[in-house]
Design a protein around this motif. Structure first.
Motif, mmCIF file in Angstrom:
data_model
loop_
_atom_site.group_PDB
_atom_site.id
_atom_site.type_symbol
_atom_site.label_atom_id
_atom_site.label_comp_id
_atom_site.label_asym_id
_atom_site.label_seq_id
_atom_site.Cartn_x
_atom_site.Cartn_y
_atom_site.Cartn_z
ATOM 1 N N ARG A 100 0.828 -1.211 0.000
ATOM 2 C CA ARG A 100 0.000 0.000 0.000
ATOM 3 C C ARG A 100 0.861 1.261 0.000
ATOM 4 N NH1 ARG A 100 -2.251 -1.003 4.345
ATOM 5 N NH2 ARG A 100 -0.981 0.298 5.722
ATOM 6 N N PHE A 103 2.444 1.673 -3.381
ATOM 7 C CA PHE A 103 1.434 1.993 -4.402
ATOM 8 C C PHE A 103 1.081 3.480 -4.373
ATOM 9 C CE2 PHE A 103 -2.693 2.083 -6.450
ATOM 10 C CZ PHE A 103 -2.601 1.109 -7.425
ATOM 11 N N PHE A 104 0.939 4.047 -3.171
ATOM 12 C CA PHE A 104 0.507 5.440 -3.037
ATOM 13 C C PHE A 104 1.658 6.385 -2.664
ATOM 14 C CE2 PHE A 104 -3.583 3.288 -2.618
ATOM 15 C CZ PHE A 104 -4.395 4.112 -3.394
ATOM 16 N N CYS A 128 -5.937 -0.114 -3.601
ATOM 17 C CA CYS A 128 -4.777 -0.913 -3.995
ATOM 18 C C CYS A 128 -5.214 -2.323 -4.388
ATOM 19 C CB CYS A 128 -3.766 -0.956 -2.852
ATOM 20 S SG CYS A 128 -2.293 -1.923 -3.196
ATOM 21 N N SER A 131 -7.191 -2.384 -7.740
ATOM 22 C CA SER A 131 -6.334 -2.220 -8.914
ATOM 23 C C SER A 131 -5.533 -3.481 -9.202
ATOM 24 C CB SER A 131 -5.384 -1.036 -8.700
ATOM 25 O OG SER A 131 -4.569 -0.835 -9.837
ATOM 26 N N ILE A 157 2.622 -4.204 -9.328
ATOM 27 C CA ILE A 157 2.420 -3.008 -8.512
ATOM 28 C C ILE A 157 2.778 -1.758 -9.318
ATOM 29 C CG2 ILE A 157 3.242 -1.732 -6.487
ATOM 30 C CD1 ILE A 157 3.639 -4.409 -5.103
ATOM 31 N N CYS A 158 3.915 -1.804 -9.997
ATOM 32 C CA CYS A 158 4.356 -0.646 -10.777
ATOM 33 C C CYS A 158 3.399 -0.334 -11.924
ATOM 34 C CB CYS A 158 5.761 -0.896 -11.330
ATOM 35 S SG CYS A 158 7.034 -1.016 -10.069
ATOM 36 N N ARG A 161 -0.025 0.825 -10.437
ATOM 37 C CA ARG A 161 0.104 2.184 -9.908
ATOM 38 C C ARG A 161 0.038 3.213 -11.039
ATOM 39 N NH1 ARG A 161 5.482 3.035 -6.581
ATOM 40 N NH2 ARG A 161 6.369 2.754 -8.656
ATOM 41 N N SER A 162 0.727 2.927 -12.138
ATOM 42 C CA SER A 162 0.720 3.848 -13.282
ATOM 43 C C SER A 162 -0.676 4.021 -13.839
ATOM 44 C CB SER A 162 1.658 3.324 -14.374
ATOM 45 O OG SER A 162 2.982 3.231 -13.915
ATOM 46 N N TYR A 164 -3.575 3.412 -12.255
ATOM 47 C CA TYR A 164 -4.464 4.014 -11.264
ATOM 48 C C TYR A 164 -4.366 5.537 -11.275
ATOM 49 C CZ TYR A 164 -6.651 5.112 -6.792
ATOM 50 O OH TYR A 164 -7.466 5.639 -5.814
#
Length: 261
Positions: A100, A103-104, A128, A131, A157-158, A161-162, A164
């Motif tokens: 988390r 991610f943020f 998280c 996504s 995750i990468c 994250r992009s 999101y």
């Protein structure tokens, strides 16, 4: 595809490091929802080219256009604000932080209680997981340290994250390097899902067969210059390997080279 469908365009880009020509007069474009494979041997100029796209370097000559507007990013943070994300081979994750938090990172969600702002861990946990699960990753707990994840999970995750945070263009630098066969297959599926969302991708890889699985078009570089450009249906993976290893294009393939169209 029409001119209006182009998200990124580079015109006559050059970059010098002293007397060394790292990128020599390269032009190309990328369409919305397209995956472009950027291929070439070590020293071909691939990394320098994408570093100019994301604002790590400025071109010494030539221009870059994003969404039809001429841009000159001074940092990756500036490019990120406009919708360009880069996912490096080393993933840029902090092992001592949990999923988390990674991610943020830098974009935390907070909530106001009695005039004070507090991190909204519950909201970040929900977002998280949502996504990650969309990408096909079942998150055991967003409190789990990133250091405990597999290479494929770290890549997810990468990429997640992009997506999101609203990236319109994602640059992937060797996304399947050092991954197992099973993990590589999963990451390639992530990339296909990214395309389904209409997001454009520049895919850099030394693994030609992985590139061939997901890319729509290929830009081949050699010693800083653009060697050729091909649509996937016009060329085989073995043809691409031959061109890169020899540094030249077989005459039989020249009719498909978009550099001459």
């Amino acid at each position: 595809m029409s001119k209006g469908n182009i998200i990124l365009e580079a015109k006559n880009i050059c970059k010098f490091f002293g007397k060394v020509i790292a990128v020599n007069n390269v032009s190309f474009n990328l369409h919305y929802g397209e995956i472009l494979g950027l291929l070439g041997d070590n020293g071909a100029g691939k990394s320098t080219l994408v570093k100019m796209i994301v604002g790590l370097f400025n071109p010494d000559s030539g221009n870059i256009y994003f969404k039809g507007k001429k841009v000159k990013f001074t940092s990756p943070a500036e490019a990120r604000k406009e919708g360009i994300e880069i996912v490096y081979q080393n993933l840029s994750l902090i092992d001592l932080m949990n999923i988390r938090q990674n991610f943020f990172l830098g974009k935390e969600i907070d909530r106001n209680i009695l005039g004070f702002n507090f991190l909204d861990n519950k909201k970040m946990d929900e977002e998280c997981k949502k996504s990650m699960e969309w990408l096909g990753i079942k998150v055991r707990s967003s409190d789990e340290d990133v250091s405990l994840l597999s290479g494929g999970e770290r890549q997810s995750i990468c990429i997640g994250r992009s997506m999101y945070f609203g990236a319109n263009l994602i640059v992937l630098d060797e996304p399947t390097a050092a991954l197992s066969v099973k993990e590589s297959k999963k990451v390639l599926e992530f990339i296909r899902n990214v395309k389904k969302e209409g997001i454009s991708v520049v895919y850099i890889s030394h693994n030609i067969y992985h590139s061939y699985e997901v890319c729509d078009r290929f830009l081949l570089m050699n010693h800083g210059a653009k060697l050729g450009e091909f649509v996937r249906n016009d060329i085989t993976a073995d043809d691409l390997i031959s061109i890169i290893s020899k540094g030249e294009i077989n005459p039989d393939l020249e009719k498909y080279n978009l550099c001459h169209v």
